[in-house]
Structures are given as structure tokens and as C-alpha cells.
Design an enzyme around this catalytic site. Structure first.
Site, short mmCIF file in Angstrom:
data_model
loop_
_atom_site.label_atom_id
_atom_site.label_comp_id
_atom_site.label_asym_id
_atom_site.label_seq_id
_atom_site.Cartn_x
_atom_site.Cartn_y
_atom_site.Cartn_z
N ARG A 33 0.76 -1.24 0.04
CA ARG A 33 -0.01 -0.15 0.14
C ARG A 33 0.84 1.42 0.10
O ARG A 33 0.22 2.37 -0.39
CB ARG A 33 -1.06 -0.17 1.30
CG ARG A 33 -2.11 1.16 1.10
CD ARG A 33 -3.14 0.75 2.13
NE ARG A 33 -4.38 1.75 2.15
CZ ARG A 33 -4.49 2.82 2.90
NH1 ARG A 33 -3.75 2.89 3.82
NH2 ARG A 33 -5.51 3.48 2.80
N ILE A 59 -7.10 7.55 -1.09
CA ILE A 59 -7.19 6.14 -1.31
C ILE A 59 -8.05 5.45 0.00
O ILE A 59 -8.05 6.04 1.14
CB ILE A 59 -5.52 5.45 -0.89
CG1 ILE A 59 -5.41 3.92 -0.99
CG2 ILE A 59 -5.11 6.03 0.13
CD1 ILE A 59 -3.99 3.34 -0.98
N SER A 60 -8.73 4.51 -0.34
CA SER A 60 -9.86 3.75 0.63
C SER A 60 -9.18 3.20 1.87
O SER A 60 -7.90 2.78 1.76
CB SER A 60 -10.98 3.00 -0.09
OG SER A 60 -11.35 3.36 -1.09
N GLN A 61 -9.92 3.25 2.77
CA GLN A 61 -9.35 2.70 4.07
C GLN A 61 -9.41 1.10 3.92
O GLN A 61 -10.22 0.57 3.27
CB GLN A 61 -10.56 2.96 5.13
CG GLN A 61 -10.21 2.46 6.50
CD GLN A 61 -11.32 2.55 7.27
OE1 GLN A 61 -12.33 3.22 7.16
NE2 GLN A 61 -11.35 2.18 8.36
N PRO A 62 -8.39 0.51 4.39
CA PRO A 62 -8.12 -1.10 4.11
C PRO A 62 -9.30 -1.94 4.80
O PRO A 62 -9.79 -2.78 4.00
CB PRO A 62 -6.93 -1.59 4.92
CG PRO A 62 -6.06 -0.15 4.94
CD PRO A 62 -7.04 0.97 4.85
#
Ligand code: SAH
Length: 209
Positions: A33, A59-62
Site C-alpha cells: 500500500r 485511497i480507501s481505508q483497508p
């Protein structure tokens, strides 16, 4: 900061939050990431949080990536997935080895150029990219067994429902800023079944390119 220990901690956190799929957890552990964010933010890449990626995007949260991927792939027997909102390609990279082919649409051409190269550098080749308006879907390669949208719309775009194969699933955030709900739609023979997966916060699915 990008060590195995840091990544293990992230995976344990996702397990604590209810992510169960071993292949998806493995992907979260393996996808680097830190290569998807600016160098200045690399030390924070394995925190379970959304981060800015420039051009006003994130960027989206995992956890949300894992949650959406799990919802999409539960009972998945299909081949092709349509993704709307490629962004930096993190969601794409997590999903790519788990499906046969991804067709991904992004309205910001500049992001797409970088993302295409980034995924190639990671040896991901089963992704087809298109600069365009996600509200329209990507008719040419449909219908799709799965559709995943990583930007929020006030309602589910009609064109996307039309491009969903029988038995297929669509996962996307729906609702106005501050009151978005992650929604899963299953295309049954006579009806669309809609299930709510909880509150989320995404950038808006903008109209037009
Ligand atoms: N999937 C990304 C997160 C993307 S953020 C990740 O894994 O981190 C949402 C993305 O949707 C942004 O890149 C934004 O440019 C894109 N987007 C917004 N409206 C769109 C539209 N109408 N069509 C296609 N992409 C759109």
C-alpha cells in the site's frame, strides 16, 4: 514502517473488525500500500485509514476495501468485474488476483495513466482501463458478474444495474455526504435484492468526465 510486523498488525485489526476471508486478508498483507500513496505518507500506509492521493482524491481505508471485496466475492462464481473509480488502484490490486478480469473506469485521466503503470509494475495484467464517466458503466464488456463502485452516488446508477449479470452483485456507497450507506445489490431473476452493510464515507461519484 512498511515491515512485515506493521502489515501483520493491520491484518489482525481487520480480523478483529470481522473480516473473515483468508484470501482477502492475504491480499491486504501482500499488496504494498505504501506504493499507492505519496512518499511523504508512506509511513502511514499500513494504518487502517483513508489517505489523500492528490487531485482531491483519496485511497480507501483497508477495512472498507476488505469489506467491499468480501461482500462482492461472497458466493462469487463469475469471471468479470466492473470497477468504477479506479483512483490509485489499491482496491483494483487487492481484487485482481481473486477474479479473472477487471474492467475499471476512472474520470480523471491523469490518475489513470499513473495507476496503469503502477499495476503493471506489480505484475497485475488482468485489468482493462478506461477513462470515462462511471455513471455510464462500460457497456461493451458487460454484463458483469460483479460491479464495485468506490465513489458515492445519491442513488444507484440505472446503467450499472442494467450491466449486472443474472445472479451478479453490485457493491457501492449510496447517499449524500455524511449519510452514506454501503449497499449490496443482488440481481435475482425477478427482482433486485438490496442489503445495507453500514455507514461509510466516500468522495462523490461526479457526473461527466
Ligand atoms: N478505488 C480507490 C479509491 C478511489 S476514490 C482506492 O482503492 O483507493 C474515488 C475515485 O472515483 C476517484 O479517483 C475519482 O476520480 C473517481 N470518480 C469520481 N466520479 C467518477 C465518475 N463519474 N466516473 C469514474 N470515476 C469517478
Amino acid at each position: 514502517m512498511t515491515s512485515a510486523r506493521t502489515r501483520d498488525r493491520l491484518v489482525r485489526r481487520l480480523i478483529d473488525q470481522g473480516i473473515r476471508s483468508a484470501p482477502i486478508l492475504e491480499q491486504i498483507r501482500n499488496v504494498p500500500r505504501h506504493l499507492f500513496v505519496d512518499e511523504a505518507l508512506a509511513s502511514r500506509a499500513y494504518e487502517d485509514t483513508a489517505l489523500p492521493i492528490g487531485l482531491g482524491q483519496t485511497i480507501s481505508q483497508p477495512f472498507i476495501v476488505a469489506r467491499m471485496t468480501e461482500a462482492l466475492l461472497a458466493g462469487f462464481e463469475g469471471q468479470s468485474v466492473l470497477e468504477i473509480g479506479t483512483g490509485c488502484g489499491y482496491q483494483t490490486a487487492v481484487l485482481a488476483p481473486l477474479v479473472k478480469k477487471i474492467y475499471t473506469v476512472e474520470r480523471v485521466r491523469e490518475l489513470l495513466t499513473k495507476t496503469r503503470q503502477r499495476l503493471r509494475d506489480l505484475d497485475i495484467y488482468n485489468v482493462k482501463f478506461r477513462p470515462g464517466d462511471g455513471w455510464e458503466g462500460w457497456q461493451k464488456y458487460g454484463p458483469y458478474d460483479g460491479i464495485i463502485v468506490t465513489a458515492a452516488a445519491p442513488t444507484i446508477p440505472e446503467k450499472l444495474l442494467q450491466q449486472l449479470a443474472p445472479g451478479g452483485r453490485l457493491v457501492m456507497p449510496v447517499g449524500p455526504p455524511g449519510r452514506q450507506d454501503l449497499v449490496m445489490v443482488v440481481n435475482h431473476p425477478e427482482r433486485f435484492e438490496q442489503v445495507s452493510l453500514g455507514a461509510v464515507s466516500f468522495v462523490p461519484l461526479v457526473r461527466g468526465v
